[in-house]
Design a protein around this motif. Structure first.
Motif, short mmCIF file in Angstrom:
data_model
loop_
_atom_site.label_atom_id
_atom_site.label_comp_id
_atom_site.label_asym_id
_atom_site.label_seq_id
_atom_site.Cartn_x
_atom_site.Cartn_y
_atom_site.Cartn_z
N GLY A 34 -33.66 -36.43 16.65
CA GLY A 34 -33.17 -35.27 15.92
C GLY A 34 -31.91 -34.64 16.49
O GLY A 34 -31.46 -33.61 16.00
N TRP A 35 -31.31 -35.28 17.51
CA TRP A 35 -30.11 -34.72 18.14
C TRP A 35 -28.91 -35.62 17.91
O TRP A 35 -29.03 -36.83 17.75
N HIS A 36 -27.72 -34.99 17.93
CA HIS A 36 -26.47 -35.75 18.00
C HIS A 36 -26.14 -36.07 19.45
O HIS A 36 -25.77 -37.19 19.78
N ARG A 37 -26.23 -35.07 20.30
CA ARG A 37 -25.77 -35.21 21.69
C ARG A 37 -26.77 -36.03 22.52
O ARG A 37 -27.85 -36.37 22.07
N SER A 38 -26.36 -36.31 23.74
CA SER A 38 -27.20 -37.09 24.65
C SER A 38 -27.45 -36.30 25.92
O SER A 38 -26.71 -35.37 26.26
N ASP A 39 -28.48 -36.66 26.61
CA ASP A 39 -28.75 -36.15 27.96
C ASP A 39 -28.47 -37.26 28.97
O ASP A 39 -28.85 -38.41 28.73
N PRO A 40 -27.79 -36.98 30.11
CA PRO A 40 -27.27 -35.67 30.49
C PRO A 40 -25.99 -35.31 29.72
O PRO A 40 -25.34 -36.19 29.15
N THR A 41 -25.67 -34.02 29.75
CA THR A 41 -24.51 -33.53 29.00
C THR A 41 -23.40 -32.99 29.90
O THR A 41 -22.51 -32.31 29.43
N ALA A 42 -23.49 -33.29 31.20
CA ALA A 42 -22.50 -32.77 32.14
C ALA A 42 -21.09 -33.21 31.76
O ALA A 42 -20.86 -34.38 31.46
N ASN A 81 -21.58 -44.43 15.64
CA ASN A 81 -21.88 -43.50 16.72
C ASN A 81 -20.82 -43.71 17.81
O ASN A 81 -20.03 -44.64 17.74
N LYS A 82 -20.84 -42.86 18.82
CA LYS A 82 -19.84 -42.98 19.88
C LYS A 82 -20.52 -43.26 21.21
O LYS A 82 -21.40 -42.51 21.63
N ALA A 83 -20.08 -44.35 21.85
CA ALA A 83 -20.67 -44.74 23.13
C ALA A 83 -20.00 -44.05 24.31
O ALA A 83 -20.41 -44.21 25.45
N GLY A 84 -18.95 -43.30 24.03
CA GLY A 84 -18.21 -42.62 25.09
C GLY A 84 -16.74 -42.98 25.03
O GLY A 84 -16.31 -43.84 24.26
N GLY A 85 -15.95 -42.30 25.85
CA GLY A 85 -14.51 -42.55 25.87
C GLY A 85 -13.80 -41.45 26.63
O GLY A 85 -14.37 -40.82 27.53
N TRP A 86 -12.54 -41.21 26.26
CA TRP A 86 -11.71 -40.21 26.96
C TRP A 86 -11.08 -39.25 25.96
O TRP A 86 -10.55 -39.67 24.93
N SER A 87 -11.15 -37.95 26.27
CA SER A 87 -10.48 -36.93 25.48
C SER A 87 -9.28 -36.40 26.26
O SER A 87 -9.40 -36.05 27.44
N PHE A 88 -8.14 -36.33 25.59
CA PHE A 88 -6.94 -35.79 26.20
C PHE A 88 -6.89 -34.27 26.07
O PHE A 88 -5.83 -33.66 26.23
N ILE A 183 -15.77 -38.46 27.65
CA ILE A 183 -16.63 -38.12 26.52
C ILE A 183 -17.99 -38.78 26.70
O ILE A 183 -18.07 -39.98 27.00
N ASN A 184 -19.05 -38.01 26.51
CA ASN A 184 -20.40 -38.55 26.61
C ASN A 184 -20.80 -39.25 25.32
O ASN A 184 -20.10 -39.22 24.31
N CYS A 185 -21.96 -39.89 25.36
CA CYS A 185 -22.51 -40.56 24.17
C CYS A 185 -22.83 -39.52 23.09
O CYS A 185 -23.28 -38.41 23.38
N TRP A 186 -22.60 -39.91 21.85
CA TRP A 186 -22.83 -39.02 20.71
C TRP A 186 -23.38 -39.84 19.55
O TRP A 186 -22.79 -40.86 19.17
N PHE A 187 -24.51 -39.40 18.97
CA PHE A 187 -25.06 -40.12 17.82
C PHE A 187 -24.55 -39.51 16.52
O PHE A 187 -24.63 -38.32 16.31
N GLY A 188 -24.05 -40.35 15.62
CA GLY A 188 -23.46 -39.89 14.36
C GLY A 188 -21.97 -40.15 14.37
O GLY A 188 -21.38 -40.27 15.42
N GLU A 191 -25.78 -38.46 10.47
CA GLU A 191 -27.20 -38.38 10.80
C GLU A 191 -27.43 -38.07 12.27
O GLU A 191 -26.62 -38.40 13.15
N ASN A 192 -28.58 -37.43 12.53
CA ASN A 192 -29.05 -37.27 13.91
C ASN A 192 -29.83 -38.52 14.31
O ASN A 192 -30.21 -39.33 13.46
N ALA A 193 -30.07 -38.67 15.59
CA ALA A 193 -30.85 -39.81 16.07
C ALA A 193 -32.24 -39.78 15.43
O ALA A 193 -32.95 -38.77 15.52
N PRO A 194 -32.67 -40.86 14.77
CA PRO A 194 -33.97 -40.87 14.10
C PRO A 194 -35.15 -40.98 15.06
O PRO A 194 -36.29 -40.71 14.68
N HIS A 195 -34.88 -41.41 16.27
CA HIS A 195 -35.91 -41.50 17.31
C HIS A 195 -35.20 -41.53 18.66
O HIS A 195 -33.97 -41.56 18.72
N ARG A 196 -35.96 -41.49 19.72
CA ARG A 196 -35.38 -41.49 21.07
C ARG A 196 -34.68 -42.83 21.34
O ARG A 196 -35.25 -43.89 21.13
N MET A 197 -33.42 -42.73 21.78
CA MET A 197 -32.64 -43.93 22.07
C MET A 197 -32.09 -43.87 23.48
O MET A 197 -31.77 -42.79 23.99
#
Length: 205
Positions: A34-42, A81-88, A183-188, A191-197
């Motif tokens: 049910g979330w877009h974001r991932s843990d950890p979120t540091a 979805n986004k597996a991560g990357g770099w934000s300027f 950039i951390n992992c982000w689902f979408g 949609e939000n994550a349909p189950h724990r990934m």
């Protein structure tokens, strides 16, 4: 003899520590249901990189299917979805950023990968996947920015195949040494994550 045993014990201890440190390079990111974001979120800030590189592995929990009420596949299945990357940017990732996109492929039954970036607030990605991997296999995303010309060169390497992409990001010209963030992992997608990934990731450059 005792001295030799002690030295061998110390060497074994140090070797085991180095193995532990290598293992700890991999970080586990979890998308709760049910979330877009991932843990950890540091948030990890840093100077604009000369080379940015991450390696990613997708657990079998990253298999998912979005169905319509009539049993057909939703269009959102084909969002990335986004597996991560770099934000300027120090905050946010939708102005100027480079990421590796992923989705579960219904037909391929693999994790499909693509290039995904924002430049001057406009999101751009390859609609068709540029590479694909199975579960628990390593994909490597590399991004090399040129702060003189604004050119971005990036690759996605997986399963022995290297996909390449390049484009111009005007806003980074002359900005070498500025502060951005990983950039951390982000689902979408929508949609939000349909189950724990579970996704494993480490930064290598």
């Amino acid at each position: 003899m005792k001295r030799i045993i002690v030295l061998l014990s110390i060497a074994a201890f140090l070797f085991s520590c180095s193995i532990t440190r290598m293992d700890h390079d991999w970080k586990i990111y979890t998308h709760p249901k049910g979330w877009h974001r991932s843990d950890p979120t540091a948030v990890q800030f840093g100077k604009y990189p000369e080379i940015f590189q991450i390696q990613v592995m997708f657990d079998s929990s990253c298999k998912y299917t979005f169905y319509n009420s009539d049993g057909t596949i939703q269009e959102n299945q084909y969002d990335y979805n986004k597996a991560g990357g770099w934000s300027f940017e120090e905050f946010g990732a939708r102005e100027n950023s480079c990421m590796m996109g992923w989705r579960y492929g219904i037909e391929s039954r693999k994790i499909e990968l693509t290039f995904y970036h924002h430049s001057q607030g406009v999101a751009v990605h390859h609609t068709d996947p540029v590479n694909a991997i199975g579960f628990n296999q390593v994909a490597t995303y590399t991004m090399i920015p040129n702060y003189s010309t604004g050119n971005i060169y990036e690759t996605i390497e997986a399963s022995g195949v290297v996909a390449e992409n390049s484009f111009t990001m005007p806003d980074i010209i002359g900005k070498k040494g500025k502060i951005g963030r990983e950039i951390n992992c982000w689902f979408g997608g929508q949609e939000n994550a349909p189950h724990r990934m579970i996704i494993l990731k480490k930064r290598t450059k």
